[in-house]
Design a protein around this motif. Structure first.
Motif, short mmCIF file in Angstrom:
data_model
loop_
_atom_site.label_atom_id
_atom_site.label_comp_id
_atom_site.label_asym_id
_atom_site.label_seq_id
_atom_site.Cartn_x
_atom_site.Cartn_y
_atom_site.Cartn_z
N THR A 320 -11.68 59.81 81.07
CA THR A 320 -10.68 59.15 80.23
C THR A 320 -10.13 60.16 79.22
OG1 THR A 320 -12.36 58.45 78.66
CG2 THR A 320 -11.85 56.95 80.44
N HIS A 321 -8.92 59.89 78.76
CA HIS A 321 -8.25 60.85 77.89
C HIS A 321 -7.14 60.15 77.12
CE1 HIS A 321 -6.72 64.90 76.80
NE2 HIS A 321 -5.56 64.27 76.79
N GLY A 322 -7.35 59.95 75.82
CA GLY A 322 -6.29 59.38 74.99
C GLY A 322 -5.58 58.23 75.68
N LEU A 323 -4.27 58.23 75.62
CA LEU A 323 -3.49 57.19 76.29
C LEU A 323 -3.24 57.52 77.75
CD1 LEU A 323 -0.62 56.33 73.74
CD2 LEU A 323 -2.69 55.01 74.23
N THR A 324 -3.50 58.79 78.13
CA THR A 324 -3.06 59.18 79.47
C THR A 324 -4.04 58.79 80.57
OG1 THR A 324 -3.88 61.39 78.95
CG2 THR A 324 -1.52 61.03 78.79
N ARG A 325 -5.27 58.47 80.21
CA ARG A 325 -6.20 57.94 81.22
C ARG A 325 -7.07 56.91 80.51
NH1 ARG A 325 -8.57 60.59 86.06
NH2 ARG A 325 -9.41 58.85 87.23
N VAL A 326 -6.74 55.65 80.69
CA VAL A 326 -7.40 54.58 79.96
C VAL A 326 -8.00 53.56 80.92
CG1 VAL A 326 -5.96 54.78 77.90
CG2 VAL A 326 -5.19 53.36 79.81
N ARG A 327 -8.71 52.60 80.37
CA ARG A 327 -9.34 51.59 81.23
C ARG A 327 -8.56 50.29 81.25
NH1 ARG A 327 -15.52 53.12 79.54
NH2 ARG A 327 -15.79 54.79 81.06
N THR A 328 -7.63 50.13 80.33
CA THR A 328 -6.75 48.95 80.39
C THR A 328 -5.35 49.39 80.07
OG1 THR A 328 -6.21 46.79 79.46
CG2 THR A 328 -7.38 48.32 78.01
N PHE A 329 -4.40 48.94 80.89
CA PHE A 329 -3.02 49.39 80.74
C PHE A 329 -2.12 48.45 81.52
CE2 PHE A 329 -2.63 51.20 85.05
CZ PHE A 329 -3.96 51.28 85.41
N SER A 330 -0.81 48.62 81.31
CA SER A 330 0.09 47.92 82.21
C SER A 330 1.13 48.90 82.70
CB SER A 330 0.73 46.71 81.53
OG SER A 330 1.63 47.12 80.54
N GLN A 331 1.66 48.60 83.85
CA GLN A 331 2.63 49.49 84.47
C GLN A 331 3.97 48.79 84.58
OE1 GLN A 331 0.68 51.84 87.93
NE2 GLN A 331 0.13 49.72 88.25
N ASP A 332 5.03 49.60 84.73
CA ASP A 332 6.31 48.99 85.12
C ASP A 332 6.23 48.88 86.65
OD1 ASP A 332 6.45 51.72 85.57
OD2 ASP A 332 8.61 51.81 85.25
N ASP A 333 5.36 47.97 87.05
CA ASP A 333 4.96 47.84 88.44
C ASP A 333 5.87 46.87 89.17
OD1 ASP A 333 3.33 48.15 90.65
OD2 ASP A 333 1.88 46.65 90.00
N ALA A 334 6.16 47.15 90.41
CA ALA A 334 6.89 46.18 91.23
C ALA A 334 6.53 46.38 92.69
CB ALA A 334 8.39 46.31 91.03
N HIS A 335 6.63 45.29 93.43
CA HIS A 335 6.39 45.35 94.87
C HIS A 335 7.61 44.83 95.58
CE1 HIS A 335 2.34 45.61 93.18
NE2 HIS A 335 2.19 46.46 94.16
N ILE A 336 8.07 45.64 96.51
CA ILE A 336 9.26 45.27 97.27
C ILE A 336 8.81 44.89 98.67
CG2 ILE A 336 11.44 46.09 98.19
CD1 ILE A 336 11.41 48.18 95.87
N PHE A 337 9.16 43.67 99.06
CA PHE A 337 8.85 43.21 100.41
C PHE A 337 10.14 43.33 101.19
CE2 PHE A 337 4.75 41.31 99.31
CZ PHE A 337 4.87 41.20 97.94
#
Length: 586
Positions: A320-337
């Motif tokens: 883990t490292h500061g904000l760049t490797r964390v255990r809880t986060f959210s992404q601008d995630d999307a799934h395209i079908f």
RNA sequence: GCCACCGUAGCUCAGUGGCAGAGCAGCUGUUUCGUAAACAGCAGGUCCUCGGUUCAAAUCCGAGCGGUGGCUCCA
């Protein structure tokens, strides 16, 4: 080949300098190995290459090096440098090499790995000899300024099943001045460290009660939410639909998606009412359920589900490292079908969006990696052919330089990753686009084709900024904490010169707030100079000074964080100035 | 997870076995100031936690927790 044989002539070009440094550092690694062998006769030598900024050498020793060892090694290295010992190259036969390094198991392995027919060379300086391709400087005296930096463990051949070796890192430069400059640059980079700026600018904090899990303070939350707001704007234009999905799911879901099998070690579980649940490490299975919740026509595709859902992944301690490797986060995630024939267009559209976003944040060109089919894998070769080709065509059409990585793809599909470096040059993956042939199978996803028969869609996982935590960490370092106006948590600080100007400053602040600007009034009992200093240290874009003259005229004296003083301006003009910057996302 | 190092006031750090310190920040008072630090006073401590050694531990030893730099990992 450029000769630096006299060792005194300064390099005449950048490439000559780079070449000289490369050889000098490589030689410094040999000098270090020589000293280590003198101080630790039982030490076995592994490898010792030059790196971007220095060099290292790996040793197998009976006990790790202490800081005192390192100091002693460095001191003795200087003596060898002062003695000006010549480096000599010699080519030897395979048999000679094997005999020469009979006591060196790692060297034996390296020799065995050299293809038959290829020359095997050794380099000597004094009594020390090392298996080495070179090149080197001609004399140890050409290593002008050296410093040992760190000692670290490193696995032989980078494999954690192999023994751990002791690595000593160092660097060398052509002059003490150049070395000092390098060390100063490192110090400067440390000043940009997002962990430090996060504390200094009141953006976020960490607490041992929740290791590797950031707490975003009000100012950090403003920036975080502005990033989401920005992405939502892009989603409107690019045809995404935002969804909200559960945080924990019965383990049944993770068994079905394959995460329970392959990713379990990285997940958090809880048992309630005798039923086991897993906290989501990814959004995809939830989105697959939504897709499957109704019958889909080929006309409905592509379906693009975006989700800012919070993810939890157990990351091994030590990574883990500061904000760049964390255990809880959210992404601008999307799934395209989508249908297989839509892959190309979808990837192209996404790549365009990434380009647009990275340009806005003034990032340098990201390093791009195309990861291709591994073994084992799911899906037919025809699907892989098509998917890999689609990704590659898009990269070429956009004239992105990228690196092909055969065998590095996920088992479920090929992917493209976008990397940006932090202040210390460490690269972090931000954007990614991954094709997935597995998820549609596992969730039996279908759409009805134009011939009325059920068809299998393809899933594209994609994130542009990636983890918002990581993105923010890299972004803070990129800007050195001086966010552009549109992202600055506090866009302007009102600075009343004396107490009697407090009321006017409040009025001005209200006028700015009414237009949606983020403003604070510094009404502390401090001198104006102190308030300006603090606002500067907080990297506030606009400092608005309010004194007798301004109050009388309805003005504010505008100072920018660059130090530029725009002088008194009507409040309406200041507001326009700021709104313009915000609208242009400057 | 592995190797090394670190953990003293909110922050940065000094303190090598004998009364726990400094600067900044904070609070109170004075000052009402024109573009990067006014002045004075006050307050602030589980020396990360637990255990051990010792007449005596921030200091020495062990374990744990957390962090830092690497390595590995990042379906």
């Amino acid at each position: 080949m450029i000769s630096m044989s006299d060792g005194a002539a300064p390099p005449s070009s950048m490439s000559e300098l780079a070449d000289y440094r490369h050889r000098m550092r490589h030689s410094a690694a040999h000098i270090m190995a020589d000293i280590v062998r003198r101080l630790f006769p039982e030490a076995k030598l592994a490898i010792g290459p030059p790196t971007e900024d220095g060099f290292y050498y790996d040793f197998l020793v009976s006990r790790p090096f202490t800081p005192e060892d390192v100091a002693a090694i460095e001191a003795q290295m200087r003596e060898v440098v002062a003695q000006g010992v010549a480096f000599q190259r010699q080519e030897v036969s395979r048999g000679e090499a094997k005999a020469l390094f009979a006591q060196e198991p790692f060297k034996q392995e390296i020799i065995d790995g050299i293809p038959p027919g290829e020359a095997i060379s050794i380099y000597r300086h004094g009594a020390f000899v090392d298996l080495c391709e070179g090149p080197h400087v001609t004399s140890t005296s050409e290593v002008k300024a050296l410093k040992l930096l760190e000692v670290a463990g490193a696995y032989w051949r980078g494999d954690e099943h192999n023994p751990m070796l002791q690595r000593i890192y160092g660097t060398a430069f052509e002059s003490q001045e150049a070395l000092d400059e390098h060390l100063e640059r490192l110090e400067e980079a440390r000043r940009r460290d997002h962990r430090r700026l996060g504390r200094e600018l009141d953006l976020f904090l960490f607490d041992p009660i929740a290791p590797a899990s950031p707490f975003f303070l009000p100012k950090g939350a403003i920036v975080y939410n502005l990033l989401i707001q920005y992405v939502r704007g892009l989603y409107d234009r690019y045809g995404y639909q935002e969804v909200i999905t559960p945080q924990i799911f019965s383990t049944e879901l993770w068994k079905r998606s394959g995460h329970y099998e392959a990713y379990r070690e990285n997940m958090y579980f809880t048992t309630v009412d005798d039923r086991e649940y897993g906290v989501k490490p990814m959004n995809c299975p939830g989105h697959a359920l939504m897709y499957a919740s109704r019958l889909r026509s080929y006309r409905d595709l592509p379906v693009r589900y975006a989700d800012f859902g919070r993810l939890h992944r157990y990351e091994r301690s030590g990574v883990t490292h500061g904000l760049t490797r964390v255990r809880t986060f959210s992404q601008d995630d999307a799934h395209i079908f989508c249908r297989p024939d839509q892959i190309h267009q979808e990837v192209k559209s996404f790549a365009g969006m990434v380009e647009e976003a990275y340009r806005l944040f003034q990032f340098p060109k990201p390093r791009v990696a195309l990861s291709l089919r591994p073994d084992p894998r799911v899906g037919t070769d025809a699907m892989w052919d098509r998917a890999e080709a689609a990704l590659e065509e898009v990269l070429q059409a956009l004239e992105l330089t990228y690196e092909r990585k055969p065998g590095e793809g996920a088992f479920y599909g090929p992917k493209v990753d976008f990397f940006i470096a932090d202040a210390l040059g460490r690269e972090w993956q931000l954007g990614t686009v991954q094709l997935d042939f597995s998820l549609p199978e596992r969730f039996d996803l279908e759409y009805i084709g134009d011939d009325g028969s059920p068809q299998r869609p393809v899933v594209i996982h994609r994130a542009m900024l990636g983890s918002l935590e990581r993105f923010l960490g890299v972004l803070i370092e990129h800007y050195g904490g001086a966010f552009p106006v549109w992202l600055a948590p506090v866009q302007a600080v009102l600075i009343p010169i004396a107490d009697r100007h407090g009321e006017y400053a409040q009025q001005v602040a209200q006028a700015l707030k009414a237009r949606g600007l983020r403003v604070q009034v510094d009404d502390r009992n401090e001198r104006m100079n102190a308030k300006i200093r603090d606002a500067q240290l907080q990297k506030t874009p606009y400092m608005l000074v309010a004194g007798d003259r301004e109050a009388a005229e309805g003005n504010a004296a505008v100072r920018l964080r660059s130090g530029e003083n725009l002088g008194p301006r009507p409040v309406a003009e200041v507001i326009d100035l700021m709104l313009e910057a915000v609208a242009a996302r400057r």
